[in-house]
Design a protein around this motif. Structure first.
Motif, PDB file in Angstrom:
ATOM      1  N   CYS A   1     -19.318  35.179 -45.183  1.00  0.00           N
ATOM      2  CA  CYS A   1     -19.567  34.189 -44.141  1.00  0.00           C
ATOM      3  C   CYS A   1     -20.219  32.937 -44.711  1.00  0.00           C
ATOM      4  O   CYS A   1     -19.891  31.806 -44.317  1.00  0.00           O
ATOM      5  N   GLU A   2     -21.142  33.107 -45.656  1.00  0.00           N
ATOM      6  CA  GLU A   2     -21.774  31.952 -46.299  1.00  0.00           C
ATOM      7  C   GLU A   2     -20.738  31.144 -47.068  1.00  0.00           C
ATOM      8  O   GLU A   2     -20.806  29.904 -47.102  1.00  0.00           O
ATOM      9  N   LEU A   3     -19.776  31.832 -47.680  1.00  0.00           N
ATOM     10  CA  LEU A   3     -18.691  31.137 -48.382  1.00  0.00           C
ATOM     11  C   LEU A   3     -17.881  30.301 -47.396  1.00  0.00           C
ATOM     12  O   LEU A   3     -17.556  29.137 -47.674  1.00  0.00           O
ATOM     13  N   MET A   4     -17.570  30.859 -46.229  1.00  0.00           N
ATOM     14  CA  MET A   4     -16.811  30.115 -45.220  1.00  0.00           C
ATOM     15  C   MET A   4     -17.580  28.881 -44.769  1.00  0.00           C
ATOM     16  O   MET A   4     -16.999  27.801 -44.584  1.00  0.00           O
ATOM     17  N   ILE A   5     -18.878  29.041 -44.609  1.00  0.00           N
ATOM     18  CA  ILE A   5     -19.710  27.902 -44.196  1.00  0.00           C
ATOM     19  C   ILE A   5     -19.680  26.808 -45.259  1.00  0.00           C
ATOM     20  O   ILE A   5     -19.483  25.630 -44.959  1.00  0.00           O
ATOM     21  N   ARG A   6     -19.867  27.203 -46.516  1.00  0.00           N
ATOM     22  CA  ARG A   6     -19.879  26.226 -47.616  1.00  0.00           C
ATOM     23  C   ARG A   6     -18.549  25.499 -47.733  1.00  0.00           C
ATOM     24  O   ARG A   6     -18.513  24.298 -48.031  1.00  0.00           O
ATOM     25  N   GLU A   7     -17.457  26.210 -47.510  1.00  0.00           N
ATOM     26  CA  GLU A   7     -16.126  25.642 -47.702  1.00  0.00           C
ATOM     27  C   GLU A   7     -15.577  24.964 -46.452  1.00  0.00           C
ATOM     28  O   GLU A   7     -14.465  24.439 -46.465  1.00  0.00           O
ATOM     29  N   GLY A   8     -16.337  24.991 -45.373  1.00  0.00           N
ATOM     30  CA  GLY A   8     -15.896  24.313 -44.161  1.00  0.00           C
ATOM     31  C   GLY A   8     -14.737  24.984 -43.448  1.00  0.00           C
ATOM     32  O   GLY A   8     -13.943  24.306 -42.778  1.00  0.00           O
ATOM     33  N   VAL A   9     -14.622  26.305 -43.586  1.00  0.00           N
ATOM     34  CA  VAL A   9     -13.574  27.036 -42.877  1.00  0.00           C
ATOM     35  C   VAL A   9     -13.866  26.971 -41.382  1.00  0.00           C
ATOM     36  O   VAL A   9     -14.995  27.187 -40.949  1.00  0.00           O
TER      37      VAL A   9
END
Length: 361
Positions: free
Chosen positions: A85-93
């Motif tokens: 989820c943190e990856l999605m936040i960082r990548e703007g998903v």
């Protein structure tokens, strides 16, 4: 310019058309997801069969092929769900899709960072729960759908969920054309979600030989089996599935154990991670230990069929719609066709209405 339909889903996510391509394991990769996004729908990457590093690469590839919104589907009970989820936040998903209800804290974290949270649910009570926790929308899949499915048909499950919540509801299970989209919107849904229909497109990475296998099947050629992974799973009725159906428990456990070893080697998972996943499945999915053991079958059997094209050693998840689909369009052609058909059907419904003048004539 293609005609458009505005619904709570298109407004919520910022997409052109109320059509969702579901996060099918081994199938929903960057190519298919980007093609769906570019055609105006919502494509969802399937990350349950990816390592964290593979998901990072897949998100980057998708972003390199489209600047439109897309989503990522993850296992809410996965050991690294929070990290993903943190990856999605960082990548703007734009959208976080979940096969199970995510924790309230995870929903809050995503929403606070502008990510739209859309769990998939199989009953009205589940929809009420995730809505109370802050979910922005839900996908509800009826029994016609492929993969893990329930016993209630979409025509009954969908209205029961619509009556229970006031957030956008996306209908899944049995949809493949514009008539279905028009019907779902008539019920009150905000859009439709489709898996098998997108699997059978040009951009789908499934081998052509396997796509042809789907196209030859009729409406009676799927089966809901519990022998694949211990839970109801709709798949094409193949020779392998029949062998699984007729196999004893000991043989099933032996196959599951073997596939667990293969999956561990493929993903680089540690034994401790496998054990944690098993404990989480036992607790949060309310599965028996025999079902947890059998669940090891799923990733490898699907990979054999949908990636390697080995229909003798793998299973092919499929909705019942495989029996009525007869072509392999591009994603753009498919979405344009569905929207045009849906608008035609919606407009045609007006002819059934009796005007005041006609009523008194």
């Amino acid at each position: 310019m293609t005609a458009r339909l505005k619904t709570p889903l298109t407004e919520l996510v910022g997409i052109e058309h109320p059509i969702v391509q579901t996060g099918m394991g081994w199938v929903a990769g960057p190519g298919l997801v980007a093609a769906t996004a570019n055609a105006g729908g919502l494509g969802i990457l399937a990350s349950a069969t990816m390592t964290f590093e593979e998901l990072e690469v897949a998100i980057a590839k998708t972003k390199s092929q489209t600047d439109k919104p897309f989503g990522v589907n993850i296992r809410a009970d996965g050991f690294d769900a929070a990290e993903r989820c943190e990856l999605m936040i960082r990548e703007g998903v734009k959208v976080a899709s979940f096969a199970l209800a995510p924790k309230k804290e995870l929903i809050a974290r995503l929403k606070d960072n502008g990510v739209v949270v859309v769990p998939s649910i199989g009953a009205a009570r589940h929809a009420v729960k995730v809505a109370s926790w802050g979910a922005d929308a839900v996908i509800v899949q009826g029994g016609e759908g492929g993969g893990h499915t329930g016993p209630v048909a979409t025509t009954l499950l969908l209205p029961s969920v619509l009556d229970a919540v006031d957030i956008p509801v996306i209908a899944g299970g049995g949809f493949f054309d514009g008539r279905g989209l028009a019907a779902a919107l008539s019920y009150g849904a905000a859009g439709v979600a489709m898996g098998t229909r997108f699997l059978l497109t040009q951009e789908s990475s499934v081998p052509d030989s396997v796509k042809q296998e789907y196209l030859t099947r009729g409406l009676q050629d799927t089966i809901v089996s519990t022998k694949v992974d211990g839970m109801p799973h709709r798949v094409l009725n193949t020779e392998l599935v029949q062998k699984l159906e007729n196999s004893g428990r000991a043989r099933g456990f032996a196959a599951a154990a073997s596939n667990a070893l293969k999956f561990k080697g493929m993903t680089g998972m540690k034994w401790t991670t496998l054990v944690k996943d098993g404990l989480a499945m036992h607790k949060h999915k309310d599965l028996t230990w025999s079902q947890v053991i059998m669940a090891a079958n799923t990733p490898m059997l699907l990979k054999a069929g949908l990636v390697e094209g080995n229909t003798h050693a793998g299973v092919l998840a499929s909705g019942q719609v495989a029996g009525i689909i007869d072509d392999l369009p591009t994603v753009q052609e498919l979405i344009d066709r569905i929207i045009a058909e849906a608008i035609t059907r919606i407009d045609a419904l007006g002819a059934y209405r009796v005007t005041d003048a006609e009523a008194t004539a």
